[in-house]
Structure formats: C-alpha cells, structure tokens
Scaffold this motif. Sequence first.
Motif, mmCIF file in Angstrom:
data_model
loop_
_atom_site.group_PDB
_atom_site.id
_atom_site.type_symbol
_atom_site.label_atom_id
_atom_site.label_comp_id
_atom_site.label_asym_id
_atom_site.label_seq_id
_atom_site.Cartn_x
_atom_site.Cartn_y
_atom_site.Cartn_z
ATOM 1 N N ASP A 5 -3.524 17.508 -5.151
ATOM 2 C CA ASP A 5 -3.762 15.867 -5.243
ATOM 3 C C ASP A 5 -2.377 15.433 -4.564
ATOM 4 O OD1 ASP A 5 -6.261 15.885 -6.538
ATOM 5 O OD2 ASP A 5 -5.357 15.796 -8.555
ATOM 6 N N ALA A 6 -1.241 16.001 -4.721
ATOM 7 C CA ALA A 6 -0.071 15.590 -4.289
ATOM 8 C C ALA A 6 0.061 15.599 -2.952
ATOM 9 C CB ALA A 6 1.210 16.045 -5.069
ATOM 10 N N ALA A 7 -0.757 16.984 -2.251
ATOM 11 C CA ALA A 7 -0.503 17.084 -0.935
ATOM 12 C C ALA A 7 -1.195 15.984 -0.241
ATOM 13 C CB ALA A 7 -1.152 18.579 -0.734
ATOM 14 N N VAL A 8 -2.541 15.726 -0.758
ATOM 15 C CA VAL A 8 -3.170 14.740 -0.044
ATOM 16 C C VAL A 8 -2.576 13.298 -0.060
ATOM 17 C CG1 VAL A 8 -5.351 13.292 -0.106
ATOM 18 C CG2 VAL A 8 -5.492 15.765 -0.939
ATOM 19 N N SER A 9 -2.052 13.069 -1.273
ATOM 20 C CA SER A 9 -1.210 11.799 -1.062
ATOM 21 C C SER A 9 0.130 11.857 -0.056
ATOM 22 C CB SER A 9 -0.551 11.410 -2.495
ATOM 23 O OG SER A 9 -1.698 11.297 -3.311
ATOM 24 N N TRP A 10 0.907 12.884 -0.114
ATOM 25 C CA TRP A 10 1.873 12.975 0.803
ATOM 26 C C TRP A 10 1.411 13.181 2.222
ATOM 27 C CZ3 TRP A 10 6.034 11.040 -0.770
ATOM 28 C CH2 TRP A 10 6.768 11.612 -2.148
ATOM 29 N N GLU A 11 0.279 13.598 2.510
ATOM 30 C CA GLU A 11 -0.264 13.434 3.837
ATOM 31 C C GLU A 11 -0.850 12.025 4.061
ATOM 32 O OE1 GLU A 11 -3.465 16.275 6.551
ATOM 33 O OE2 GLU A 11 -3.547 16.511 4.524
ATOM 34 N N LEU A 12 -1.212 11.392 3.587
ATOM 35 C CA LEU A 12 -1.807 10.132 3.784
ATOM 36 C C LEU A 12 -0.497 9.252 4.053
ATOM 37 C CD1 LEU A 12 -4.138 9.338 0.866
ATOM 38 C CD2 LEU A 12 -4.902 9.419 3.205
ATOM 39 N N TYR A 42 0.835 -1.311 0.018
ATOM 40 C CA TYR A 42 -0.120 0.054 -0.130
ATOM 41 C C TYR A 42 0.945 1.250 0.175
ATOM 42 C CZ TYR A 42 -3.399 3.405 1.634
ATOM 43 O OH TYR A 42 -4.155 4.544 1.708
ATOM 44 N N GLU A 43 1.926 1.181 0.792
ATOM 45 C CA GLU A 43 2.810 2.580 1.125
ATOM 46 C C GLU A 43 3.371 2.604 -0.527
ATOM 47 O OE1 GLU A 43 6.819 3.958 3.408
ATOM 48 O OE2 GLU A 43 5.765 2.103 3.956
ATOM 49 N N SER A 44 4.053 1.594 -1.181
ATOM 50 C CA SER A 44 4.587 1.965 -2.321
ATOM 51 C C SER A 44 3.740 2.445 -3.584
ATOM 52 C CB SER A 44 5.108 0.446 -2.803
ATOM 53 O OG SER A 44 5.680 0.576 -4.145
ATOM 54 N N GLU A 45 2.534 2.092 -3.557
ATOM 55 C CA GLU A 45 1.547 2.293 -4.360
ATOM 56 C C GLU A 45 1.155 3.789 -4.221
ATOM 57 O OE1 GLU A 45 -2.966 1.773 -5.505
ATOM 58 O OE2 GLU A 45 -2.228 0.023 -4.231
ATOM 59 N N LEU A 46 0.980 4.146 -2.906
ATOM 60 C CA LEU A 46 0.547 5.624 -2.561
ATOM 61 C C LEU A 46 1.827 6.398 -2.740
ATOM 62 C CD1 LEU A 46 -1.602 7.152 -1.160
ATOM 63 C CD2 LEU A 46 -0.651 6.695 0.906
ATOM 64 N N ARG A 47 3.008 5.998 -2.694
ATOM 65 C CA ARG A 47 4.120 6.751 -2.936
ATOM 66 C C ARG A 47 4.369 7.036 -4.250
ATOM 67 N NH1 ARG A 47 9.936 5.356 -0.103
ATOM 68 N NH2 ARG A 47 10.071 3.732 -1.653
ATOM 69 N N GLN A 48 4.115 6.022 -5.025
ATOM 70 C CA GLN A 48 4.379 6.198 -6.720
ATOM 71 C C GLN A 48 3.366 7.383 -7.032
ATOM 72 O OE1 GLN A 48 6.599 5.182 -8.732
ATOM 73 N NE2 GLN A 48 5.714 6.589 -10.281
ATOM 74 N N ARG A 49 2.266 7.066 -6.567
ATOM 75 C CA ARG A 49 1.174 8.084 -6.766
ATOM 76 C C ARG A 49 1.435 9.499 -6.627
ATOM 77 N NH1 ARG A 49 -4.277 7.307 -3.728
ATOM 78 N NH2 ARG A 49 -3.963 5.290 -4.439
ATOM 79 N N ALA A 50 2.241 9.881 -5.370
ATOM 80 C CA ALA A 50 2.296 11.103 -4.810
ATOM 81 C C ALA A 50 3.536 11.686 -5.766
ATOM 82 C CB ALA A 50 2.707 10.910 -3.392
ATOM 83 N N LEU A 74 0.495 7.532 7.496
ATOM 84 C CA LEU A 74 0.754 5.911 7.416
ATOM 85 C C LEU A 74 2.023 5.835 8.307
ATOM 86 C CD1 LEU A 74 0.142 3.185 6.203
ATOM 87 C CD2 LEU A 74 1.300 3.624 4.303
ATOM 88 N N ARG A 75 2.911 6.617 7.886
ATOM 89 C CA ARG A 75 4.256 6.283 8.507
ATOM 90 C C ARG A 75 4.945 7.592 9.227
ATOM 91 N NH1 ARG A 75 8.815 2.941 5.348
ATOM 92 N NH2 ARG A 75 9.631 2.922 7.364
ATOM 93 N N PRO A 76 4.437 7.945 10.297
ATOM 94 C CA PRO A 76 4.782 9.150 10.866
ATOM 95 C C PRO A 76 6.117 9.519 11.273
ATOM 96 C CG PRO A 76 3.362 8.105 12.384
ATOM 97 C CD PRO A 76 3.497 7.171 10.960
#
Length: 202
Positions: free
Chosen positions: A78-85, A59-67, A89-91
Amino acid sequence: MTSPLPAFRLASVLARSARLAAAGGLSLGLLACAGGPPSAPEEAPAPLPAVQGSRNASYESELRQRAQTQTQQRRLADAAVSWELLTVLRPEVDEYRERLADVRRHIELAVAEHARRAQQFQRRGELDRAASQHLAVLALKPDDEVAADALRAIERERNRRNYLGKYSRITLAKRLGSSPFMVAQPDDALTASPGRRSGAVR
C-alpha cells in the motif's frame, strides 16, 4: 474530489492499487501466521519538503500522511502505491522518489524471504504452510508469476494426494470385502446384554 494526477499515470497506479486491495483480504491473516515480511527501514529518512507552495497542497498533504503511516505499519504494498502517486503528483520532488525506491527495495526483500520459506515448507511436504507463504508474496506483488505458478502446482499436488488417498481406501475395502464407506459394526456377541449372552451360552 477530482484527483489532480495525470490521467494516463493515474490509471496505471489505480489498477495496481485495485490488485493490492483484492489481495489484501488474504494478506492480513496470512502475513501474521507466516511471520510477516522483514521490517520496514528504521533509519531516519530524509525530511520531506513543505507542501505550502504546492498547487494541490491539501491533497498532497493527505496523501503523504497516508504513505508515511502505511510505511510505519509495514504495509509495504500500500505504501508503494501511495508514494508512487506522490511521484506522479510532484515529479520534481526527489524525496518522494527516494521513499518509493526504498519501499520497493523492502518489498523485494520480503518477497525473497517469503519465497525462501515457501520452498522450505514445500520440500518438507507442508503444502498448507507453503501456500501461505506464496500468498504472502502475492499480497506484496499481485503480479508475481512465480508465486502464482507455485500455488497452482500446490493445488495440483493436493488433488493428486486426495485422489490417491481415495483410491487406497477403495482398494483396501475391496480386499476386505466391504464397501469403503461402510462403518464397521461391532460383533453381536460382544455387544449383547448379559442376559442375552447367558442365554446364548445355555
């Protein structure tokens, strides 16, 4: 797939994402005609940590690629939302917070530039172009009250102009003794056929 993010933070981020999606239909065309926001950062960012040891690596890999893709495409909101997620996920990952802060900084720069252009257009009376710039601001920051208030003011000004224009046409028509909706008819003597005109002379 069930998201591994904490529910209370996830709800807030997803609500922001929904607002961005609602504004997205407007942003695609408007940002193009408005010249688009300032460029995303071109300097090489710090490398991101590996995800192999993460509990939610896939999940992290997919989300990071999207960001990363959204950042490269200058889809800053959109990028801000993805990076915030990712920060939720990993604070413990500082790089995610740094990427999020960088994108937010560029959003603020873009918002300021669109707001500046909007004020210029509005001072010149170019309401449509000013509205496009304010809408571009809302595409980046859907909760921007200044841009929303400015759009409402532009709509009121448009209505005022339309009303005054209609009133002027009615006043002019009254002075001319005709209906404001009456189409002027050509003079019969000028539009008559040559035979009719000659008959009228005789």
